[in-house]
Design a protein around this motif. Structure first.
Motif, short mmCIF file in Angstrom:
data_model
loop_
_atom_site.label_atom_id
_atom_site.label_comp_id
_atom_site.label_asym_id
_atom_site.label_seq_id
_atom_site.Cartn_x
_atom_site.Cartn_y
_atom_site.Cartn_z
N ASP A 1 0.87 -1.18 0.00
CA ASP A 1 0.00 0.00 0.00
C ASP A 1 0.91 1.23 0.00
O ASP A 1 1.66 1.44 0.96
N LEU A 2 0.86 1.99 -1.08
CA LEU A 2 1.71 3.18 -1.22
C LEU A 2 0.88 4.43 -1.06
O LEU A 2 -0.11 4.62 -1.78
N PHE A 3 1.28 5.30 -0.13
CA PHE A 3 0.62 6.58 0.09
C PHE A 3 1.59 7.69 -0.25
O PHE A 3 2.65 7.82 0.38
N LEU A 4 1.24 8.47 -1.27
CA LEU A 4 2.04 9.62 -1.67
C LEU A 4 1.37 10.89 -1.18
O LEU A 4 0.17 11.07 -1.36
N TYR A 5 2.14 11.76 -0.55
CA TYR A 5 1.62 13.00 0.02
C TYR A 5 2.15 14.17 -0.80
O TYR A 5 3.35 14.48 -0.75
N GLU A 6 1.24 14.77 -1.54
CA GLU A 6 1.57 15.84 -2.47
C GLU A 6 2.29 17.00 -1.78
O GLU A 6 1.83 17.51 -0.75
N GLY A 7 3.43 17.39 -2.35
CA GLY A 7 4.18 18.54 -1.88
C GLY A 7 4.95 18.34 -0.58
O GLY A 7 5.56 19.29 -0.08
#
Length: 169
Positions: free
Chosen positions: A125-131
């Motif tokens: 499960d990959l969570f990318l947090y913008e900026g």
């Protein structure tokens, strides 16, 4: 990991439900315990598995190859050391948190990690947090996602049966 697993009963934990996690180099250590084979401590009993049963990786340094983090320190043995280059079908379920502005861990590396995990039949499960930058999830940052990332981690651990479901609506 071997010590924890071999002392699970006295620690009051299930030896088959041990999660490992960490941020940056700590994330590298957690995934390394799951996939690397050539780094047993001399004299250590290999009859107990060092492999965690779940992984929680916060901006992990999982690529130590020529284009990865710390390559200059491990270049003579990077192929044995870099978790990204040693993934297999036995990697435990994994959750990864990464900011899209992380200067050490490129988004593409995390996406490649997820792809390779899934190709091997492993959950990622990959969570990318913008900026967000390296360490964005830490409580001491001016702008952080500490509670948000912990909430996602809790959901992941609930899905694996490591935590009971919340009674909150």
């Amino acid at each position: 990991m071997r010590w924890v697993r071999s002392h699970a009963i006295e620690l009051g934990i299930n030896p088959n439900m041990i999660a490992a996690g960490g941020g940056s180099a700590g994330g590298q250590l957690a995934i390394a315990a799951a996939v690397l084979k050539d780094f047993d401590e001399e004299g250590e009993s290999t009859s107990v598995s060092p492999r965690p049963d779940a992984l929680a990786l916060f901006n992990p340094a999982f690529d130590n190859g020529p284009n990865g983090v710390g390559y200059d320190r491990v270049k003579s043995y990077w192929k044995q050391f870099s978790p990204l280059h040693n993934l297999n079908e036995n990697v435990p379920p994994t959750i990864v948190f990464l900011g899209t502005k992380d200067k050490l861990i490129p988004v593409e590396t995390a996406q490649l990690f997820k792809y390779k995990m899934e190709q091997n039949g492993s959950r990622c499960d990959l969570f990318l947090y913008e900026g967000q930058i390296h360490g964005f999830f830490n409580r001491n940052k001016k702008i952080n996602r500490y509670h948000e990332t912990l909430s996602e981690l809790d959901k992941f651990l609930v899905s694996l049966g490591y935590l009971p479901p919340s009674n909150k609506g």
